[in-house]
Design an enzyme around this catalytic site. Structure first.
Site, PDB file in Angstrom:
ATOM      1  CG  HIS A  38      60.112   4.932  11.320  1.00 55.69           C
ATOM      2  ND1 HIS A  38      60.800   5.769  10.387  1.00 55.69           N
ATOM      3  CD2 HIS A  38      60.984   4.208  11.707  1.00 55.69           C
ATOM      4  CE1 HIS A  38      62.050   5.547  10.145  1.00 55.69           C
ATOM      5  NE2 HIS A  38      62.272   4.508  11.104  1.00 55.69           N
ATOM      6  CB  SER A  85      32.470  16.882  19.599  1.00 57.18           C
ATOM      7  OG  SER A  85      31.690  17.048  18.611  1.00 57.18           O
TER       8      SER A  85
END
Length: 472
Positions: free
Chosen positions: A152, A282
């Site tokens: 999970h 970036s």
């Protein structure tokens, strides 16, 4: 290509030269011409009025395609196959009258597609083997390296880095098995006439069905097909396209799963995809190392999984012996499916060839959660020293909750200190620390990885061609 015209990014950015050539107009039309040669040759051998000289002339002019003439002819007759029949006849005038004898358009279009798809699948198979080879080396290197496992996406028990790679490999191995199944069961259409009845050849061969079967066997054998459809309409069954695109979609699913796992791990700086010396992460944030290759794998994989939906929608609406609403869809969905799968596998091979593990961070992450993971072992040791299992379990539960609350405040894990302060444990913090060897908590991971690699070693040891030739 002119910059004022749309160009598919699959062609300009992502797919390999091999796949671009395979789905080019040259390969497609040359394959049509090879099919016309094979038909003429079979008809000559079986006694129809087709001469050896006509076959030879057709064979000599497979490559010289006058696309301009064909385009003008298609504008006139509104039929692409007939336009190329005329163009071929212009190149080989003595054979112009016997080109396409007894055939319908799907003889060249469908058989050529089957031939091209087979080559595409073979090429993707090599890509899968290359990817599996990269992952096998990675899995072997890190077979016993402990890392925090997640369920999970929450910290769970320890696994190993190699075991995680083996799980990725298992998915790709299933894809390889499916691809091999598709290749093994790929059948040739042959020359079956306008509704699949072979009525035109019953006329040409004066009812001699043995000769019709032999003609189809000869043509199929010339292109390396041992199996032919027993029955068909005008086209080969479009269920074949479903099988092929489902197979490509399966590859995309596996690649997405792997790339997404790597993206999650790169967020925690445990594992990183290759990052080149001058690469910019970036345009604004110069410090960033975005997992752009894995993001691209996921992006393209989503497209491929969606593209695969075209095939069942097409197969479900094949009216009676055929309808033409499959044509425009297949011209786009099938080649782009192959080009996209090629791009995904190329990126996946690139990532796995330089996948980097930040072992110190992996070790630190293990160390941070290991006290919680080790509590069952600590409890067993305390029982050996005279403790009560139920009482110890409650102490662990309450101390774990308190330690976790401290960690949420930004403080280090102090679970062992808390447990050592409990007289029921009868253990010092140092004694507990001695039990925290991460390798003790990975179960059979290392052995599972090595057994899995031994199982598939014969497959991985097969030589993989680096730059295969198109073999039509």
């Amino acid at each position: 290509m002119p910059k004022d015209r749309y160009e598919s990014p699959l062609s300009s950015r992502y797919a390999s030269d091999f796949m671009l050539k395979l789905f080019s107009s040259d390969t497609r039309i040359q394959t049509w011409r090879r099919l016309w040669v094979a038909l003429a040759r079979a008809e000559h051998i079986l006694g129809l009025p087709v001469s050896a000289e006509q076959v030879a002339e057709l064979e000599a002019h497979i490559d010289d395609i006058d696309y301009e003439f064909a385009a003008k002819k298609e504008q006139e007759v509104r039929h692409d196959v007939m336009a190329h029949v005329y163009a071929y006849g212009k190149a080989a005038p003595s054979a112009a009258g016997i080109i396409h004898l007894g055939a319908t358009s799907c003889y060249v279009t469908d058989n050529a597609d089957l031939i091209i798809y087979r080559e595409g699948l073979r090429y993707l198979r090599q890509g899968l083997l290359g990817l599996l080879g990269n992952l096998a080396r990675f899995a072997e290197e890190y077979a016993g390296t402990p890392t925090l496992g997640y369920t999970h996406y929450q910290p769970a028990q320890l696994v190993t880095i190699g075991k995680r790679a083996a799980l990725w490999m298992q998915d790709f191995l299933a894809d390889l098995e499916e691809l091999d199944f598709v290749l093994e069961h790929l059948k040739f259409l042959g020359c079956r006439g306008t509704t699949g009845t072979e009525a035109s050849f019953m006329d040409l061969f004066e009812g001699d069905e043995v000769k019709i079967d032999e003609m189809n066997r000869l043509i199929a054998a010339e292109f390396g097909f041992g199996k032919r459809f027993s029955v068909c309409g005008q086209t080969y069954p479009r269920k074949v396209d479903c099988r092929i695109l489902n197979c490509l979609s399966a590859i995309a699913q596996s690649a997405y799963r792997m790339a997404n796992d790597i993206r999650l791990l790169q967020h925690d700086r445990q594992v990183e995809e290759p990052f080149e010396k001058n690469q910019i992460g970036s345009s604004a944030m110069a410090y960033k190392r975005n997992p752009m290759r894995c993001e691209r794998i996921c992006s393209l994989s989503r497209y491929l999984m969606a593209d695969a939906l075209n095939a069942p929608m097409t197969a479900s609406v094949q009216w009676l012996e055929r309808t033409l609403d499959d044509s425009a869809n297949r011209r786009i969905s099938m080649p782009e499916g192959f080009l996209c799968a090629d791009a995904v596998l190329r990126l996946a091979r690139n990532v796995t060839d330089g996948l980097h593990v930040n072992e110190k961070i992996v070790q630190r992450t293990c160390r941070e959660y290991l006290p919680f993971i080790a509590t069952e072992n600590l409890m067993m040791e305390a029982v050996k020293r005279g403790g009560n299992r139920q009482e110890l379990h409650e102490i662990i539960r309450s101390c774990s909750m308190a330690a976790a609350a401290e960690m949420k405040e930004g403080r280090p894990c102090d679970l062992l200190r808390r447990l050592a302060a409990e007289p029921a444990f009868a253990m010092s913090e140092a004694e507990m620390e001695a039990l925290l060897d991460p390798k003790v908590y990975t179960g059979r991971c290392a052995g599972q990885v090595r057994a899995f690699l031994d199982e598939i070693r014969p497959l991985l040891d097969c030589p993989v061609e680096k730059t295969p030739e198109i073999n039509l």
